[in-house]
Enzyme design. Structure first.
Site, PDB file in Angstrom:
ATOM      1  N   ALA A 124       0.753  -1.072   0.182  1.00  0.00           N
ATOM      2  CA  ALA A 124      -0.076   0.057   0.224  1.00  0.00           C
ATOM      3  C   ALA A 124       0.983   1.584   0.146  1.00  0.00           C
ATOM      4  CB  ALA A 124      -1.065  -0.108   0.878  1.00  0.00           C
ATOM      5  N   PRO A 128      -4.232   8.518  -3.892  1.00  0.00           N
ATOM      6  CA  PRO A 128      -5.417   9.443  -5.012  1.00  0.00           C
ATOM      7  C   PRO A 128      -4.467  10.245  -5.446  1.00  0.00           C
ATOM      8  CG  PRO A 128      -6.971   8.532  -2.656  1.00  0.00           C
ATOM      9  CD  PRO A 128      -5.584   8.143  -2.581  1.00  0.00           C
ATOM     10  N   GLY A 131       1.387   8.827  -7.283  1.00  0.00           N
ATOM     11  CA  GLY A 131       1.819   8.023  -8.273  1.00  0.00           C
ATOM     12  C   GLY A 131       3.366   7.895  -8.097  1.00  0.00           C
ATOM     13  N   TRP A 156      -5.859   2.381  -5.492  1.00  0.00           N
ATOM     14  CA  TRP A 156      -5.066   1.795  -6.661  1.00  0.00           C
ATOM     15  C   TRP A 156      -4.719  -0.257  -5.606  1.00  0.00           C
ATOM     16  CZ3 TRP A 156      -8.313   2.834 -10.061  1.00  0.00           C
ATOM     17  CH2 TRP A 156      -8.165   4.583 -10.634  1.00  0.00           C
ATOM     18  N   GLN A 333      -5.092  -7.480 -34.709  1.00  0.00           N
ATOM     19  CA  GLN A 333      -4.727  -7.014 -35.748  1.00  0.00           C
ATOM     20  C   GLN A 333      -4.218  -8.643 -36.478  1.00  0.00           C
ATOM     21  OE1 GLN A 333      -4.412  -4.369 -36.656  1.00  0.00           O
ATOM     22  NE2 GLN A 333      -5.394  -4.282 -38.755  1.00  0.00           N
ATOM     23  N   GLY A 336      -8.262  -9.869 -36.481  1.00  0.00           N
ATOM     24  CA  GLY A 336      -9.423  -9.309 -37.181  1.00  0.00           C
ATOM     25  C   GLY A 336     -10.229  -9.891 -36.237  1.00  0.00           C
ATOM     26  N   GLU A 360       4.461   0.324 -11.853  1.00  0.00           N
ATOM     27  CA  GLU A 360       5.360  -0.283 -11.038  1.00  0.00           C
ATOM     28  C   GLU A 360       6.746   0.713 -11.945  1.00  0.00           C
ATOM     29  OE1 GLU A 360       5.541  -1.848  -9.101  1.00  0.00           O
ATOM     30  OE2 GLU A 360       4.496  -3.080  -9.197  1.00  0.00           O
TER      31      GLU A 360
END
Length: 380
Positions: A124, A128, A131, A156, A333, A336, A360
């Protein structure tokens, strides 16, 4: 694809890791993504194999796994399911922190519980409004007799929804400090965060500390070591796991794409015979091998205890995560319309890959750090 210079033991363990991923993780990965959860049965399977806290010494319940072998494990976990790889990474970050910086009592109490899966741990740090700038942590810890009182919010936090133990970072007496907080501590509440882009099984949460009182003995290390020592060494492990996990993601995209290109026919032939599809496959193969070699280099550097091992891990995480994004995009891709449906695993890989560029340490933060490293290296 096994590296030719692995030792016989490493090659044997790699085959074991791959078989485990195919048997246990691959069949669960789409459900884990869909239900946004990791089951306790998978945790028990991981613990049964010794894959929780694997780098922890055997005396505390780990396998004492070397860094190259641990990287190979993480690659296969990532090939199987990135959310489950993330679970193992988070457990290992906390276990590593306790083993490296904790007291003997903390090691004896918690490490055997984490490695056996009896205790799930969470890391932890993020808030908020905090980061990449981890030094700006706003959660506070105040001494009150034999206790410490925590106030603030974390966000998060991977597996906060189910974790039994949290390694929490706060400012204590003006210094960044780490603490162990048990889930049932009064004053701690957790709200689930759902609907993520990728790694949806990571069971993220928002944690609120409202006069949350813990024993002062729960401090990990010393006041002031929380960021520069405890968090930094744990995040280095997390980046290493993310780097190898990105290799696993690129590898599974390569395998899915070659298989699909071999059975999908257009204009009277399999699409693997179309030159532009061959170009995509060629780049995917080359990039995956490049990513794996960067991770192997980082693992050897860590095993040798080289002074630049942290930067070698940064190099690996930076490049492998960008390779994973490109491999996943090309896999979609190649598939498809079949690649964008809810039942297609490659669309999960695409979503997971983008997250790997953020967790990270974002790509941009790592470019800044590696740019500084490049200047120093050039001078040498």
């Amino acid at each position: 694809m096994i590296l030719s210079h692995l030792t016989p033991q490493q090659a044997e363990r790699h085959a074991e890791f791959r078989a485990f991923a195919d048997r246990v993780l691959v069949p669960q990965a789409d459900r884990c993504d869909r239900e946004q959860a990791v089951s306790r049965e998978i945790v028990a399977d991981l613990a049964g194999q010794g894959y929780l806290g694997a780098p922890v010494p055997k005396e505390f319940g780990g396998l004492g796994m070397d860094w190259v072998e641990y990287g190979l494990l993480t690659e296969e976990l990532g090939r199987g399911c990135q959310s489950i790889r993330n679970l193992v990474a988070v457990e290992d970050m906390v276990a590593h922190s306790i083993h490296k910086w904790g007291t003997e009592e903390q090691k004896q109490q918690w490490l055997p519980r984490i490695t056996s899966g009896r205790t799930l741990a969470a890391f932890a740090l993020t808030e908020p409004d905090v980061g990449s700038d981890a030094a700006a942590v706003g959660t506070t810890a105040t001494a009150d007799g034999a206790d410490v009182v925590l106030r603030g919010t974390k966000k998060w936090i991977s597996f906060a929804q189910i974790a039994d133990l949290f390694l929490v970072f706060a400012t204590f007496e003006g210094q960044h400090t780490a603490f162990l907080v048990e889930r049932d501590t009064p004053g701690l509440s957790v709200e689930p965060i759902e609907g993520l882009l990728g790694l949806r099984g990571s069971m993220l949460g928002r944690m609120t500390f409202d006069d949350c009182r813990i024993p002062a003995a729960n401090l990990v290390g010393r006041p002031g070591l929380g960021l520069t020592f405890v968090a930094s060494s744990a995040l280095d492990l997390g980046r290493y796991s993310t780097a190898w996990g990105s290799v696993g993601l690129a590898q599974t995209c390569l395998e899915a794409s070659t298989e699909y290109a071999g059975r999908r026919t257009q204009y009277g032939t399999e699409i693997r015979n179309h030159q532009l599809v061959q170009q995509l496959l060629a780049d995917m193969l080359t990039d995956t091998i490049t990513a794996r070699l960067l991770c192997y280099h980082a693992g050897v550097s860590k095993e040798r205890g080289e002074t630049e091992s942290v930067n070698h891990t940064l190099l690996a995480k930076y490049r492998t995560s960008t390779i994973a994004v490109k491999a996943a995009a090309d896999a979609v891709q190649i598939h498809g319309a079949q690649g964008i449906g809810a039942e297609a695993s490659v669309q999960r890989h695409y979503r997971d890959a983008k997250v790997m560029e953020i967790i990270e340490g974002t790509t941009q933060i790592q470019q800044t750090m590696l740019g500084q490293f490049a200047v120093r290296a050039a001078r040498l």
